[in-house]
Design a protein around this motif. Sequence first.
Motif, PDB file in Angstrom:
ATOM      1  N   ALA A 220      -4.298  21.161   3.113  1.00  0.00           N
ATOM      2  CA  ALA A 220      -5.474  20.809   2.197  1.00  0.00           C
ATOM      3  C   ALA A 220      -4.966  20.321   0.857  1.00  0.00           C
ATOM      4  N   GLN A 221      -4.022  21.227   0.441  1.00  0.00           N
ATOM      5  CA  GLN A 221      -3.633  20.915  -1.039  1.00  0.00           C
ATOM      6  C   GLN A 221      -2.823  19.432  -0.940  1.00  0.00           C
ATOM      7  N   ARG A 222      -1.982  19.110   0.124  1.00  0.00           N
ATOM      8  CA  ARG A 222      -1.154  18.008   0.050  1.00  0.00           C
ATOM      9  C   ARG A 222      -2.178  16.646   0.342  1.00  0.00           C
ATOM     10  N   LEU A 223      -3.587  17.186   0.943  1.00  0.00           N
ATOM     11  CA  LEU A 223      -4.506  15.687   0.927  1.00  0.00           C
ATOM     12  C   LEU A 223      -5.090  15.802  -0.492  1.00  0.00           C
ATOM     13  N   ALA A 224      -5.338  16.963  -1.162  1.00  0.00           N
ATOM     14  CA  ALA A 224      -5.757  16.789  -2.531  1.00  0.00           C
ATOM     15  C   ALA A 224      -5.087  16.168  -3.454  1.00  0.00           C
ATOM     16  N   ASP A 225      -3.701  16.178  -3.260  1.00  0.00           N
ATOM     17  CA  ASP A 225      -2.551  15.497  -4.171  1.00  0.00           C
ATOM     18  C   ASP A 225      -2.450  14.075  -3.784  1.00  0.00           C
ATOM     19  N   ALA A 226      -2.565  13.850  -2.540  1.00  0.00           N
ATOM     20  CA  ALA A 226      -2.426  12.324  -1.951  1.00  0.00           C
ATOM     21  C   ALA A 226      -3.544  11.551  -2.712  1.00  0.00           C
ATOM     22  N   ILE A 227      -4.713  12.165  -2.624  1.00  0.00           N
ATOM     23  CA  ILE A 227      -5.810  11.306  -3.279  1.00  0.00           C
ATOM     24  C   ILE A 227      -5.767  11.263  -4.633  1.00  0.00           C
ATOM     25  N   ALA A 228      -5.392  12.464  -5.560  1.00  0.00           N
ATOM     26  CA  ALA A 228      -5.394  12.443  -6.825  1.00  0.00           C
ATOM     27  C   ALA A 228      -4.275  11.594  -7.350  1.00  0.00           C
ATOM     28  N   SER A 229      -3.051  11.262  -6.517  1.00  0.00           N
ATOM     29  CA  SER A 229      -2.245  10.512  -7.105  1.00  0.00           C
ATOM     30  C   SER A 229      -2.387   8.932  -6.756  1.00  0.00           C
ATOM     31  N   ALA A 230      -3.264   8.710  -6.154  1.00  0.00           N
ATOM     32  CA  ALA A 230      -3.778   7.245  -5.669  1.00  0.00           C
ATOM     33  C   ALA A 230      -4.277   6.588  -7.034  1.00  0.00           C
ATOM     34  N   PRO A 231      -3.869   5.303  -7.457  1.00  0.00           N
ATOM     35  CA  PRO A 231      -4.338   4.523  -8.246  1.00  0.00           C
ATOM     36  C   PRO A 231      -5.806   3.994  -8.013  1.00  0.00           C
ATOM     37  N   GLY A 232      -6.282   3.996  -6.659  1.00  0.00           N
ATOM     38  CA  GLY A 232      -7.473   3.505  -6.253  1.00  0.00           C
ATOM     39  C   GLY A 232      -7.835   4.055  -5.063  1.00  0.00           C
TER      40      GLY A 232
ATOM     41  N   LEU B 167       0.969  -1.117  -0.009  1.00  0.00           N
ATOM     42  CA  LEU B 167      -0.148   0.030   0.207  1.00  0.00           C
ATOM     43  C   LEU B 167       0.806   1.242   0.067  1.00  0.00           C
ATOM     44  N   ALA B 168       0.572   1.920  -0.802  1.00  0.00           N
ATOM     45  CA  ALA B 168       1.409   3.472  -0.628  1.00  0.00           C
ATOM     46  C   ALA B 168       0.652   3.974   0.567  1.00  0.00           C
ATOM     47  N   TYR B 169       1.814   4.991   0.961  1.00  0.00           N
ATOM     48  CA  TYR B 169       1.433   5.525   2.429  1.00  0.00           C
ATOM     49  C   TYR B 169       2.095   6.973   2.385  1.00  0.00           C
ATOM     50  N   GLU B 170       1.171   7.727   3.073  1.00  0.00           N
ATOM     51  CA  GLU B 170       1.685   9.397   3.189  1.00  0.00           C
ATOM     52  C   GLU B 170       1.202   9.776   4.537  1.00  0.00           C
ATOM     53  N   ASN B 171       2.122  10.366   5.238  1.00  0.00           N
ATOM     54  CA  ASN B 171       1.668  11.252   6.347  1.00  0.00           C
ATOM     55  C   ASN B 171       1.732  12.792   6.272  1.00  0.00           C
ATOM     56  N   ILE B 172       0.435  13.209   6.717  1.00  0.00           N
ATOM     57  CA  ILE B 172       0.172  14.737   6.685  1.00  0.00           C
ATOM     58  C   ILE B 172      -0.164  14.994   8.274  1.00  0.00           C
ATOM     59  N   PRO B 173       0.983  15.469   9.030  1.00  0.00           N
ATOM     60  CA  PRO B 173       0.525  15.501  10.360  1.00  0.00           C
ATOM     61  C   PRO B 173      -0.292  16.755  10.560  1.00  0.00           C
ATOM     62  N   VAL B 174      -1.477  16.597  11.340  1.00  0.00           N
ATOM     63  CA  VAL B 174      -2.208  17.665  11.675  1.00  0.00           C
ATOM     64  C   VAL B 174      -2.453  17.286  13.039  1.00  0.00           C
ATOM     65  N   ALA B 175      -1.794  17.993  14.020  1.00  0.00           N
ATOM     66  CA  ALA B 175      -1.767  17.951  15.239  1.00  0.00           C
ATOM     67  C   ALA B 175      -2.972  18.795  16.159  1.00  0.00           C
ATOM     68  N   GLY B 176      -3.262  19.716  15.366  1.00  0.00           N
ATOM     69  CA  GLY B 176      -4.450  20.698  16.059  1.00  0.00           C
ATOM     70  C   GLY B 176      -4.672  21.537  14.916  1.00  0.00           C
ATOM     71  N   GLY B 177      -5.688  22.629  15.377  1.00  0.00           N
ATOM     72  CA  GLY B 177      -5.955  23.722  14.385  1.00  0.00           C
ATOM     73  C   GLY B 177      -4.736  24.437  13.702  1.00  0.00           C
ATOM     74  N   ALA B 178      -3.646  24.564  14.370  1.00  0.00           N
ATOM     75  CA  ALA B 178      -2.575  25.124  13.829  1.00  0.00           C
ATOM     76  C   ALA B 178      -2.119  24.580  12.450  1.00  0.00           C
ATOM     77  N   ASP B 179      -2.628  23.227  12.291  1.00  0.00           N
ATOM     78  CA  ASP B 179      -2.024  22.649  11.179  1.00  0.00           C
ATOM     79  C   ASP B 179      -3.254  22.393  10.139  1.00  0.00           C
ATOM     80  N   LEU B 180      -4.189  23.048  10.355  1.00  0.00           N
ATOM     81  CA  LEU B 180      -5.304  23.346   9.142  1.00  0.00           C
ATOM     82  C   LEU B 180      -4.926  24.353   8.314  1.00  0.00           C
ATOM     83  N   THR B 181      -4.198  24.163   7.396  1.00  0.00           N
ATOM     84  CA  THR B 181      -3.729  25.056   6.308  1.00  0.00           C
ATOM     85  C   THR B 181      -4.175  24.733   4.970  1.00  0.00           C
ATOM     86  N   ARG B 182      -4.008  25.680   4.218  1.00  0.00           N
ATOM     87  CA  ARG B 182      -4.228  25.493   2.845  1.00  0.00           C
ATOM     88  C   ARG B 182      -2.978  24.461   2.318  1.00  0.00           C
ATOM     89  N   GLU B 183      -2.050  24.846   2.900  1.00  0.00           N
ATOM     90  CA  GLU B 183      -0.924  23.878   2.363  1.00  0.00           C
ATOM     91  C   GLU B 183      -1.397  22.305   2.518  1.00  0.00           C
TER      92      GLU B 183
END
Length: 147
Positions: free
Chosen positions: A82-94, A64-80
């Motif tokens: 959110a973009q990392r999440l979008a990219d992680a989903i878009a790059s997955a083959p399934g 399984l492909a694996y990615e960690n996008i650390p979100v410890a709390g509100g300070a990590d709720l950033t546009r960056e």
Amino acid sequence: MPAPIRLDIPFFAAPSEKVLTGGKTSPEALRQAQAQGVAKIVNLCPPSEDLGFDEPALAAALGLAYENIPVAGGADLTRENAQRLADAIASAPGPVLVHCMSSNRVGALFALKAHWLDGKSVDAAIAEGRAHGLKAMEAGVRQLLER
């Protein structure tokens, strides 16, 4: 049409065919995910949150492909992130399993993605966040979206 994926993890949801969400995983849940066709695991827990097993190593062993996008709390709720999440989903083959400990941070980041990247209204973004696990962080997420 393949059977819907169902995983034995807390707060499990399948808001779409491509995205599955939930709380704390386990070795058994990752094996279930792999057996049912999940292609990628996205963990929003920072490394300081102990899942009780080495998730990246087990994901790799299961292919399984694996990615960690650390979100410890509100300070990590950033546009960056959110973009990392979008990219992680878009790059997955399934299908992708996105998780944290309770799915609350998952829903929060999906709400931000929906508004900031997908152009949805604040109310539609909050609804999308709820579908992905947003609960206790909703008021703070709404404040970020209304800025």
